[in-house]
Every structure is written in structure tokens, then in C-alpha cells.
Design a protein around this motif. Structure first.
Motif, PDB file in Angstrom:
ATOM      1  N   ARG A  29      28.246  44.301  38.279  1.00 19.64           N
ATOM      2  CA  ARG A  29      28.381  45.995  38.397  1.00 19.64           C
ATOM      3  C   ARG A  29      27.585  46.696  39.493  1.00 19.64           C
ATOM      4  NH1 ARG A  29      30.397  48.663  33.229  1.00 19.64           N
ATOM      5  NH2 ARG A  29      31.574  47.058  32.216  1.00 19.64           N
ATOM      6  N   GLN A  62      40.412  55.953  41.014  1.00 21.82           N
ATOM      7  CA  GLN A  62      39.586  55.252  39.891  1.00 21.82           C
ATOM      8  C   GLN A  62      40.716  53.941  39.523  1.00 21.82           C
ATOM      9  OE1 GLN A  62      38.244  57.102  36.140  1.00 21.82           O
ATOM     10  NE2 GLN A  62      37.515  58.776  37.513  1.00 21.82           N
ATOM     11  N   VAL A  66      39.831  50.248  39.382  1.00 17.86           N
ATOM     12  CA  VAL A  66      40.082  49.305  38.264  1.00 17.86           C
ATOM     13  C   VAL A  66      40.658  47.973  38.669  1.00 17.86           C
ATOM     14  CG1 VAL A  66      41.231  49.319  36.183  1.00 17.86           C
ATOM     15  CG2 VAL A  66      40.048  51.267  36.578  1.00 17.86           C
ATOM     16  N   MET A  67      41.956  48.297  39.422  1.00 17.20           N
ATOM     17  CA  MET A  67      42.615  47.114  40.085  1.00 17.20           C
ATOM     18  C   MET A  67      41.556  46.030  40.759  1.00 17.20           C
ATOM     19  SD  MET A  67      45.493  47.154  38.857  1.00 17.20           S
ATOM     20  CE  MET A  67      47.147  47.293  39.325  1.00 17.20           C
ATOM     21  N   TRP A  69      38.552  45.660  40.303  1.00 25.23           N
ATOM     22  CA  TRP A  69      37.911  44.895  39.120  1.00 25.23           C
ATOM     23  C   TRP A  69      38.433  43.773  38.435  1.00 25.23           C
ATOM     24  CZ3 TRP A  69      32.802  44.995  37.734  1.00 25.23           C
ATOM     25  CH2 TRP A  69      32.470  44.579  36.137  1.00 25.23           C
ATOM     26  N   ARG A  70      39.718  44.168  38.170  1.00 26.25           N
ATOM     27  CA  ARG A  70      40.709  43.287  37.360  1.00 26.25           C
ATOM     28  C   ARG A  70      41.253  42.136  38.098  1.00 26.25           C
ATOM     29  NH1 ARG A  70      44.718  46.970  33.888  1.00 26.25           N
ATOM     30  NH2 ARG A  70      45.533  44.867  33.336  1.00 26.25           N
ATOM     31  N   ARG A  71      41.261  42.324  39.382  1.00 22.36           N
ATOM     32  CA  ARG A  71      42.005  41.325  40.293  1.00 22.36           C
ATOM     33  C   ARG A  71      41.165  40.705  41.141  1.00 22.36           C
ATOM     34  NH1 ARG A  71      47.885  44.057  42.336  1.00 22.36           N
ATOM     35  NH2 ARG A  71      48.585  44.242  40.115  1.00 22.36           N
ATOM     36  N   ASP A  96      53.764  53.492  43.147  1.00 27.17           N
ATOM     37  CA  ASP A  96      53.839  53.336  41.705  1.00 27.17           C
ATOM     38  C   ASP A  96      53.745  54.751  41.101  1.00 27.17           C
ATOM     39  OD1 ASP A  96      54.327  50.729  41.656  1.00 27.17           O
ATOM     40  OD2 ASP A  96      52.372  50.247  40.537  1.00 27.17           O
ATOM     41  N   GLU A 105      57.873  43.005  46.415  1.00 29.95           N
ATOM     42  CA  GLU A 105      57.022  42.160  47.373  1.00 29.95           C
ATOM     43  C   GLU A 105      57.242  40.782  47.042  1.00 29.95           C
ATOM     44  OE1 GLU A 105      52.777  43.592  46.522  1.00 29.95           O
ATOM     45  OE2 GLU A 105      53.219  44.258  48.628  1.00 29.95           O
TER      46      GLU A 105
ATOM     47  N   ARG B  73      36.041  53.344  31.988  1.00 32.34           N
ATOM     48  CA  ARG B  73      37.206  52.657  31.927  1.00 32.34           C
ATOM     49  C   ARG B  73      37.142  51.134  31.922  1.00 32.34           C
ATOM     50  NH1 ARG B  73      41.226  56.266  35.594  1.00 32.34           N
ATOM     51  NH2 ARG B  73      42.788  54.760  35.098  1.00 32.34           N
ATOM     52  N   LEU B  74      36.133  50.686  32.791  1.00 37.32           N
ATOM     53  CA  LEU B  74      35.968  49.073  32.742  1.00 37.32           C
ATOM     54  C   LEU B  74      35.320  48.685  31.340  1.00 37.32           C
ATOM     55  CD1 LEU B  74      34.110  48.639  36.318  1.00 37.32           C
ATOM     56  CD2 LEU B  74      36.469  48.600  35.753  1.00 37.32           C
ATOM     57  N   ASP B  75      34.747  49.468  30.618  1.00 33.14           N
ATOM     58  CA  ASP B  75      34.306  48.941  29.363  1.00 33.14           C
ATOM     59  C   ASP B  75      35.267  48.770  28.262  1.00 33.14           C
ATOM     60  OD1 ASP B  75      31.631  48.585  30.125  1.00 33.14           O
ATOM     61  OD2 ASP B  75      31.273  50.571  29.983  1.00 33.14           O
ATOM     62  N   ARG B  78      40.561  46.360  27.442  1.00 34.80           N
ATOM     63  CA  ARG B  78      41.888  45.922  28.158  1.00 34.80           C
ATOM     64  C   ARG B  78      41.552  45.568  29.503  1.00 34.80           C
ATOM     65  NH1 ARG B  78      45.370  50.957  26.251  1.00 34.80           N
ATOM     66  NH2 ARG B  78      43.011  51.682  26.437  1.00 34.80           N
ATOM     67  N   CYS B  79      40.672  46.262  30.119  1.00 30.70           N
ATOM     68  CA  CYS B  79      40.321  46.065  31.650  1.00 30.70           C
ATOM     69  C   CYS B  79      39.737  44.746  31.635  1.00 30.70           C
ATOM     70  CB  CYS B  79      39.156  47.450  31.953  1.00 30.70           C
ATOM     71  SG  CYS B  79      39.906  48.588  32.631  1.00 30.70           S
ATOM     72  N   ALA B  81      40.782  42.023  30.490  1.00 29.64           N
ATOM     73  CA  ALA B  81      41.966  41.092  30.067  1.00 29.64           C
ATOM     74  C   ALA B  81      42.372  40.482  31.575  1.00 29.64           C
ATOM     75  CB  ALA B  81      43.096  41.584  29.311  1.00 29.64           C
ATOM     76  N   ALA B  82      42.917  39.123  31.820  1.00 31.51           N
ATOM     77  CA  ALA B  82      43.504  38.923  32.982  1.00 31.51           C
ATOM     78  C   ALA B  82      44.642  39.805  33.261  1.00 31.51           C
ATOM     79  CB  ALA B  82      43.854  37.440  32.637  1.00 31.51           C
ATOM     80  N   GLU B  83      45.062  39.761  34.702  1.00 32.84           N
ATOM     81  CA  GLU B  83      45.883  40.567  35.242  1.00 32.84           C
ATOM     82  C   GLU B  83      47.311  39.928  34.664  1.00 32.84           C
ATOM     83  OE1 GLU B  83      47.266  43.635  37.222  1.00 32.84           O
ATOM     84  OE2 GLU B  83      45.413  43.164  36.549  1.00 32.84           O
ATOM     85  N   ASP B  87      52.103  44.018  35.835  1.00 36.75           N
ATOM     86  CA  ASP B  87      51.225  44.981  36.683  1.00 36.75           C
ATOM     87  C   ASP B  87      51.769  44.896  38.314  1.00 36.75           C
ATOM     88  OD1 ASP B  87      49.848  46.280  34.921  1.00 36.75           O
ATOM     89  OD2 ASP B  87      48.353  44.819  34.620  1.00 36.75           O
ATOM     90  N   ASN B  88      52.466  43.757  38.420  1.00 37.87           N
ATOM     91  CA  ASN B  88      52.818  43.918  39.876  1.00 37.87           C
ATOM     92  C   ASN B  88      53.986  44.508  40.076  1.00 37.87           C
ATOM     93  OD1 ASN B  88      50.939  42.129  41.324  1.00 37.87           O
ATOM     94  ND2 ASN B  88      51.825  40.330  40.498  1.00 37.87           N
TER      95      ASN B  88
END
Lengths: 193, 243
Positions: A29, A62, A66-67, A69-71, A96, A105, B73-75, B78-79, B81-83, B87-88
Motif C-alpha cells: 500500500r 479512482q 482501482v484497475m 491495483w487489480r491488474r 467506457d 482491442e 474501495r480497495l478494502d 471484490r477489489c 478478486a482476480a480480474e 472487465d476488458n
């Protein structure tokens, strides 16, 4: 991972690649906060230039982060540097959310994809330095070419509409773009030697 | 496979990289990219330029609680979880309906339309395998399927299938037409176009494409206005026929 080595010259950019890798590896973090500190105000500026108001831009910032972070696991510094990677996430998020369209893509794993020529060397170092080189090269472009490139990214218009807006013949815009890109490619190549 | 010989111009690749293309045009450009390493590399350079311009943008301060609410939001579980691929923007359900037959790569080229490999992202815009799409004849030897590539704008997106040897009616264009060849080849006044080739036509081009004999020629086209039939007979029919 977030501590910068002290022997770097003061103008060395923070190692954003490493910060993303730290997020991917450790869900770090502190690293993520440092990425936010650098990129959030730039992403907000980018989104506002493209027509979002301040609140909408922050909401999208944001979502972009978040993306990130997730990706983070999918970030490959051999394919693109941190700012390029984050730029493409922001660009797609904007399409989007603001334009409500899908972003078609390629799928790099698609069996129908015609593969790249094999790359001989690891491009990580080259790509990490590419951003600074591109910015230096941009500064050396004739103003009318650099201006055109900035408009192309920061106005919500295709290049043909930019031509109309600037009262320039489309052919002039196309030839300026070609000259600008030829120069950038040449400067990138010369610098890489 | 030979790499494509005909490419989108630099301005179009720039507009794709900077995210300023309407969805149907982005679709045809991206599908060309799947078949063209050269243009992919150009787009990568344009994206790097986007990254560099993002870096040099004068920062716009964000409000003090922005990072705090982001961490909240990161907490959200769902955040973590693997992508998921959806979502693409890819549509899993639709892309899953196309199955790639075994031995497929070898078949590309001389194959009939059932076994042509349609690259992504186009594949995810098809509602069924090629042979089961809702083809209808628009002219002897020419079938089309209209695709839904985003409802906005003046664009019509279609797959066109020309039986080998078919000559299309002579026509020009009221607007612009972009064509990407997916299989087979056709010839016209501008050259020969085969798999992966991308070409843009406007009102200055009056042409009569004809498909090479042999297999079907399959193309993806995006138009922003109807064609104008310009042949002797076509001129008379033009008010009644809308390609």
C-alpha cells in the motif's frame, strides 16, 4: 521497495515500474500510495482536458487506480513502461465511462493473432527510459508538430476534426503528424544507440 | 502468412491509440492490428507517447480525501478478486460461441467461410459461427451480415462475403468506406487486397472490386454513408439499392 536508492541523481524519475511490481507482489500500500501521489493529479489533468468536470475526473481517477491495483499482476515492464501502461488504462476507462462505448482491442493470446517478430533482447531497460527520451524528443519538435500531437491526445477529437478546428487542410495535418512521428522515431533510435 | 501490404494511415493509428475513434472504426483498426505486427508496433509507440504526455501534463491537485476513499474501495473484498476478462470489454458469452476447429491454421487461406479464423476483437462481435450468421444476399454472389458495433453515429458495420470470381457493381462512395480483408482476395483499380489488408475509400474512388476466383472473399467493412452505384445500369438502380 518504495525507498529510492540514494545514489540516483535528483532528476531520476521515481521507479514507477518497481512500485507497480511491489503492488503486484506484496499488495504494497505504501507503493500504491506513491503511485497515486504521482499519477492521480496527472490523470485528473488528462481527464479534465478531455472534458470531465473535477468531480467526474476524480471519480474516474479512482476507477483507474482501482484497475492499477487489480491488474498489477498483468503489468509487464518488458511490454510497456509504467506511464504507458497507466495511460492505456485511463484511455480505456474514459471510453467506457464517458463515451459509453466498448474499446475493441486485440487479444495477445488469440490463436488467430499474427505474432510479432521475436525480439532479441529484453526491452525492459529501453522501455523504462523511453518516457524520458520521448519527452526530450517532444521538446525538440517544431512547435506546430508538438502542438498537433498534444491536441491529438488531449482533445476529444479525431485528427481529421482537429484539422477542421484549426482551419488546416487535412493533408497538412497528416503530413505534420508523419513528420513528427518520423522525428520521434529517429530521436528514439539515435538515443538508444 | 504474408504480412499485410495495405495499412491504415498513421492518423488513424494515432486516433486509435489516443482513444478518439468511434467504436466501429476502432473495431476494424483493432482487427487489422491482430493481423499486422507492423501496425501494432506503431500503436505501441503512439501509446508510449500518450504515456509521455500524461507525465508532462501539469498536475491537477486531487482533493484530500481522494486517496482515503480509494483505499476504502480497495478494502472492498471484490477489489481483491482476480480480474475477469469481461472487465476488458470482451463479451465472454459471445466470444465463447465460436469454436476453432482442429487443424485450423493450416486451413486458413483456401478455406470456406466456416473455417476461416476470425481474429479478436471481431470474433466477440459475432453472434454465431460464420456459417450460422444471418447472411442475406445483396447482389448476385454477394452476401452480407450487419454487425452491431455500437449504436451511435452514422456507421454501418458489416461482413461481406463475395463468392470467388464475383464482380461487384461499379460504385463510388457518398462518405468513406473502410475495408479489411479476412479471407481470400479481391482486386480493384487500387490494387490487390488479401487477408489483413486494410483500405479506405472515399468519394474520389470509383471502383469495381472483383473477388479472385477460388475461395470466398470475406471482408469487414465500415461505411458512414451508402455507396453510390456508378455503372450504366447501377446509376438507374442506385435510388433503390442500399448497400
Amino acid at each position: 521497495m518504495t525507498d529510492r536508492p540514494t545514489d540516483l541523481p535528483p532528476d531520476t524519475p521515481p521507479p514507477h515500474n518497481d512500485l507497480i511490481l511491489a503492488v503486484a507482489r506484496d499488495r504494497d500500500r505504501v507503493a500504491f500510495g506513491a503511485l497515486f501521489g504521482h499519477f492521480a493529479p496527472r490523470l485528473k489533468a488528462y481527464l479534465m482536458r478531455l472534458g470531465a468536470d473535477s468531480a467526474t475526473a476524480e471519480e474516474l481517477v479512482q476507477e483507474v487506480m482501482v484497475m492499477v491495483w487489480r491488474r498489477a499482476e498483468t503489468f509487464d515492464p518488458g511490454q510497456a513502461n509504467a506511464s504507458t501502461w497507466i495511460y492505456t488504462i485511463a484511455r480505456n476507462k474514459r471510453i467506457d465511462s464517458l463515451r459509453r462505448q466498448r474499446r475493441p482491442e486485440i487479444d495477445p493470446d488469440d490463436p488467430a493473432l499474427v505474432p510479432d517478430e521475436p525480439v532479441a533482447a529484453d526491452r525492459t531497460v529501453e522501455l523504462a527510459q523511453q518516457g524520458a527520451r520521448l519527452r526530450a524528443a517532444l521538446a525538440q519538435l517544431p512547435p506546430e508538430q508538438a502542438d498537433l500531437l498534444r491536441l491529438a491526445y488531449f482533445e476529444d477529437l479525431p485528427h481529421s476534426a482537429i484539422a477542421a478546428k484549426r482551419n488546416l487542410p487535412l493533408g497538412t495535418v497528416k503530413s505534420r503528424l508523419r513528420l513528427a512521428m518520423d522525428r520521434l522515431r529517429r530521436l528514439l533510435k539515435d538515443d538508444a544507440l | 502468412m504474408m504480412p499485410p501490404c495495405h495499412h491504415p494511415d498513421e492518423g488513424l493509428l494515432l486516433d486509435y491509440a489516443s482513444g478518439h475513434l468511434a467504436e466501429p472504426i476502432a473495431l476494424i483498426v483493432a482487427t487489422h492490428l491482430a493481423l499486422c505486427p507492423r501496425c501494432r508496433s506503431q500503436v505501441a509507440t503512439f501509446e508510449a507517447l500518450g504515456g509521455a504526455l500524461l507525465e508532462e501534463a501539469p498536475p491537477e491537485p486531487v482533493s484530500a480525501d481522494c486517496l482515503k476513499s480509494l483505499f476504502a474501495r480497495l478494502d472492498d473484498p471484490r477489489c481483491g478478486a482476480a480480474e475477469t476478462p469481461s472487465d476488458n470489454g470482451a463479451d465472454d458469452a459471445r466470444s465463447a460461441t465460436i469454436t476453432v476447429p482442429a487443424g485450423f491454421a493450416a486451413a486458413v487461406g483456401g478455406a470456406d467461410t466456416d473455417t476461416i479464423m476470425v481474429p479478436q476483437p471481431l470474433r466477440s462481435y459475432l453472434e454465431a459461427p460464420l456459417a450460422r450468421l444471418d447472411w442475406h444476399s445483396v447482389y448476385p454472389g454477394i452476401d452480407e451480415v450487419r454487425l452491431d458495433a455500437g449504436g451511435q453515429g452514422p456507421f454501418t458495420t458489416r461482413l461481406l462475403r463475395l463468392r470467388g470470381g464475383t464482380k461487384t457493381p461499379r460504385h463510388s462512395h457518398r462518405g468513406t468506406e473502410m475495408t479489411l480483408v479476412l479471407n481470400g482476395a479481391y482486386l480493384d483499380e487500387l490494387g490487390r487486397f488479401a487477408r489483413g489488408d486494410f483500405v479506405g475509400y472515399d468519394g474520389t474512388v470509383d471502383h469495381r472490386p472483383h473477388a479472385e476466383s477460388g475461395g470466398d472473399c470475406l471482408c469487414l467493412t465500415v461505411t458512414d454513408a451508402p455507396l453510390r452505384l456508378t455503372g450504366r445500369i447501377g446509376r438507374l438502380l442506385d435510388p433503390f439499392i442500399h448497400f
